[in-house]
Every structure is written in structure tokens, then in C-alpha cells.
Design an enzyme around this catalytic site. Structure first.
Site, PDB file in Angstrom:
ATOM      1  N   ARG A 119     -25.293 -62.466  11.065  1.00 47.30           N
ATOM      2  CA  ARG A 119     -25.787 -62.091   9.735  1.00 47.30           C
ATOM      3  C   ARG A 119     -25.861 -63.343   8.866  1.00 47.30           C
ATOM      4  NH1 ARG A 119     -25.299 -56.507   9.443  1.00 47.30           N
ATOM      5  NH2 ARG A 119     -26.976 -56.655   7.908  1.00 47.30           N
ATOM      6  N   GLN A 124     -32.300 -63.679   9.093  1.00 46.41           N
ATOM      7  CA  GLN A 124     -32.747 -62.529   8.314  1.00 46.41           C
ATOM      8  C   GLN A 124     -34.084 -61.976   8.784  1.00 46.41           C
ATOM      9  OE1 GLN A 124     -32.675 -63.706   4.190  1.00 46.41           O
ATOM     10  NE2 GLN A 124     -30.606 -62.929   3.883  1.00 46.41           N
ATOM     11  N   ASP A 127     -33.535 -59.591  11.678  1.00 42.97           N
ATOM     12  CA  ASP A 127     -32.397 -58.680  11.523  1.00 42.97           C
ATOM     13  C   ASP A 127     -32.878 -57.230  11.655  1.00 42.97           C
ATOM     14  OD1 ASP A 127     -30.171 -57.230  10.813  1.00 42.97           O
ATOM     15  OD2 ASP A 127     -29.748 -58.347   8.980  1.00 42.97           O
ATOM     16  N   SER A 130     -30.958 -54.470   9.568  1.00 39.83           N
ATOM     17  CA  SER A 130     -31.333 -54.352   8.156  1.00 39.83           C
ATOM     18  C   SER A 130     -32.706 -53.698   7.999  1.00 39.83           C
ATOM     19  CB  SER A 130     -31.332 -55.731   7.495  1.00 39.83           C
ATOM     20  OG  SER A 130     -30.011 -56.227   7.377  1.00 39.83           O
ATOM     21  N   TYR A 230     -20.141 -57.313   6.958  1.00 42.45           N
ATOM     22  CA  TYR A 230     -19.593 -55.981   7.215  1.00 42.45           C
ATOM     23  C   TYR A 230     -18.231 -55.835   6.545  1.00 42.45           C
ATOM     24  CZ  TYR A 230     -23.055 -55.424  10.934  1.00 42.45           C
ATOM     25  OH  TYR A 230     -24.224 -55.333  11.641  1.00 42.45           O
TER      26      TYR A 230
END
Length: 373
Positions: A119, A124, A127, A130, A230
Site C-alpha cells: 500500500r 496506487q 491497487d 482500492s 490497515y
């Protein structure tokens, strides 16, 4: 490289791992792409659109016979038998499914689980957690409105005023934040809770009230900071105080969305059966943690059940209910990962010095490289 895109065969799965948009980019880079006929139909992507992008339409055998196979979910037993030794499989392979990954390793497949990407800001764009959670948070609110027997916004009519629905969102990760934003657009009054203090500003910026449960010890504060984006399991003392705060807010709520997940572990209980028993008749709970046991003990995976006049919905694959956009976002995630393992010359090169590639690589040359305890 020959890249295959098979039809997803898991029950209820409507997404596809590549779209005409990403296929066109792969073809323009010199790769050949074979898409199983009908692979994108459920995502509103007809075969003709893939052909126009430069793909060849083929059979499942041809798609699985490619050098690189792009998947959404892990291969089934039958699909696994169609994979040749050395085939590269890229998809959401579930890095915590030791048995499934072991079967891939035994087949001699090189498997990349995209959910295992770190993460970080660099990761990103690929990801998948997400991109799909964002869709799940949006759809969770719409699903709640389907079961909720009243309006969401405040309405002033000739027959009187209708009060706005009160929405409680538990867990303010990607899904929770999108749920807040969507509920706000629909005119609800929203409260939200999360163990991480850093999300308070995000929650309030979206128009929700943050339910603050103060930290009383250094241990509570350290756990709340989380790891890799997390939350960590919180101490029992803090959980008791949060449970009481949630209990009081839930009794007043019309809709509760629960989103708390801890990777590789059973979902934490956020909404007790005792709390549900004291909620308003007609209230709705949408539990996005249903696939990992649920944030409410009354949740039944992929069912809507009623307890004490409250409807509890436990979807396990909400992203598949928005297949066109879910596929578009997922396919772009996959394309960005491919850029890390394909050279400009169009050959496969696994650079294990790359932290993203190394983290996602689950098995190779018959060896299981990542095994969870």
C-alpha cells in the site's frame, strides 16, 4: 507475448480482466491478445468491441493456452487443468489461500496475486483492493436504499415533512469513505467510526460526523496507527468503549454500513446481536465483511435476513454488481502491473528487486513462495 483473457466462470462473477481500452494498448505495444468469446458480455463489452481493439476472439482453451493469462478470480479446478507449466497467471488470487496457491504451484504456474501489492503511493495505480472497494462502498448505499422502507433525503411535501435517513458507517477505508460520499449525495445524515485517528479529517471533509472514542493508553494509540493502511486489532479495553459508542449510535440509525476487514483474519464484530435487537424496526444493515465472517454475527453471506425487524444484507461481491466500471478500473490496474513485468521489447522480465513484483509473486517454478500462517 501472447496474452489470454478468459471468461470468468465463478458463480455471480460478471467482471472481465481486460477491456477493449486495455487490449488496444497491449496490441499497440506489440502483444497478441486472445479473448474468450463472450468474456465481456456481462460487463456490457461485446466481442465486436474487442475485435475492433485488435484482439482475436477465441475459445477458453485458446485463452488459457496463452503465455500470460489475465484473470479476475483464481482459476477453478477445470481451468487449472487448462494451464500449461510456465504459464503466468495474473489476477486476484487471494494471497491468504494457501491451498489454492499450492495447487497453482503444483501445476508449475507463475502466479501473481494483485491484492498483495504494497500500500504505497507507487502502487496506487494497480491497487485492485482500492479500485474494487470504491465500487463496493457506492453500491452498498444503493443496496441499502433498496431494502430501506423510507426516503433517504429530507423531503418537504404537501402531505408533510419526511425526515432524512440517519446513516452510520463503521470503518472508513476506501469502501467506507465512498459509502459516506454516496449517502451524502442522497441527502442522508451521516455518522462514521474508525479506529484510526488519521481518517477523522477525511470523514468530516465528506460531510459526516466522526464518532470519537478517546485513547487511554499508549498501546491503544499505537494500534490505531495501523500498518500499511490497515487497522490493527485494538486492545479489548478500547473495543469495549467503541462497542458502547457504536451501540448507542446504531440504536438511532436507519442504515448501518459495516466495512471493517483485517487481511487474512476473521472480520471483527462491530455490531452485536444485542445491538441489532434494539435498532429501529425497518432499519437496514449492509455488511461488507460478509465474505470474512461478517462484522455482525447475524449476517448470512449473500443473503438478506431479518432479525428483530432489521434487515441484514451480506453481499460478498458487490463490485460484480457494477461490472462495466468495475471491469474498467480492474483492467487498468492489471495493465499497470503488466508494465512492471513486460519489457519495451515485449518480453517477460521478472525483476524481483521491484518491491511490487516481489510482493505479488506467489508461486514460481513449482515452488510456493508466499505461505500465510
Amino acid at each position: 507475448m501472447r496474452i489470454g483473457v478468459p471468461l470468468e466462470t465463478h458463480l455471480g462473477e460478471t467482471r472481465v480482466a481486460a477491456t477493449p481500452e486495455t487490449v488496444k494498448k497491449l496490441v499497440s505495444s506489440g502483444h497478441s491478445v486472445v479473448v474468450e468469446a463472450g468474456a465481456g458480455i456481462k460487463a456490457s463489452l461485446p466481442d465486436a468491441a474487442y475485435e475492433a481493439a485488435g484482439a482475436m476472439m477465441g475459445t477458453a482453451t485458446q485463452a488459457f493456452g496463452a503465455e500470460i493469462v489475465l484473470k479476475v478470480l483464481p482459476p477453478s479446478a477445470d481451468e487449472l487443468n487448462s494451464l500449461a507449466r510456465g504459464t503466468v497467471v495474473i489476477g486476484m488470487l487471494n494471497p491468504f489461500d494457501n491451498d489454492g496457491l499450492a495447487r497453482l504451484a503444483e501445476r508449475g504456474v507463475t502466479g501473481f496475486a494483485l491484492e498483495a501489492a504494497p500500500r504505497t503511493s507507487r502502487a496506487q495505480s494497480l491497487d485492485v483492493l482500492s479500485s474494487q472497494a470504491n465500487i463496493a462502498g457506492y453500491k452498498a448505499i444503493l443496496l441499502a436504499t433498496h431494502y430501506y422502507p423510507r426516503f433517504m433525503p429530507m423531503l418537504m411535501t404537501a402531505a408533510g415533512t419526511v425526515k432524512a435517513a440517519r446513516v452510520l458507517v463503521l470503518g472508513a477505508g476506501v469502501a467506507g469513505l465512498q459509502a459516506i460520499a454516496t449517502a451524502k449525495r442522497l441527502g442522508a445524515v451521516i455518522e462514521a467510526s474508525d479506529v484510526r485517528p488519521a481518517v477523522k479529517e477525511q470523514i468530516e471533509s465528506l460531510g459526516a460526523k466522526f464518532i470519537d472514542v478517546p485513547y487511554e493508553t499508549d498501546e491503544e494509540r499505537e494500534c490505531a496507527q495501523g500498518v500499511g493502511g490497515y487497522a490493527r486489532p485494538m486492545p479489548a479495553s478500547w473495543m469495549q468503549r467503541q462497542a458502547q459508542a457504536v451501540h448507542e449510535r446504531a440504536k438511532q440509525a436507519d442504515i448501518v454500513i459495516t466495512t471493517a476487514l483485517i487481511p487474512g483474519r476473521k472480520a471483527p464484530t462491530l455490531l452485536s446481536a444485542e445491538t441489532v435487537a434494539q435498532m429501529k424496526p425497518g432499519a437496514v444493515v449492509v455488511d461488507l465483511a460478509a465474505a470474512q465472517g461478517g462484522n455482525c454475527p447475524l449476517t448470512v453471506a449473500d443473503q438478506a435476513v431479518t432479525a428483530h425487524g432489521v434487515t441484514i444484507v451480506g453481499p460478498t461481491n458487490l463490485a460484480a454488481q457494477v461490472p462495466a466500471d468495475a471491469s474498467a478500473l480492474y483492467a487498468r490496474n492489471v495493465l499497470d502491473f503488466l508494465k512492471l513485468v513486460l519489457t519495451k521489447e515485449g518480453t517477460l522480465e521478472l525483476n524481483l528487486e521491484d518491491d511490487i513484483v516481489a510482493a505479488c509473486l506467489m508461486c514460481r517454478d513449482g515452488q510456493l513462495l508466499r505461505k500465510q500462517p
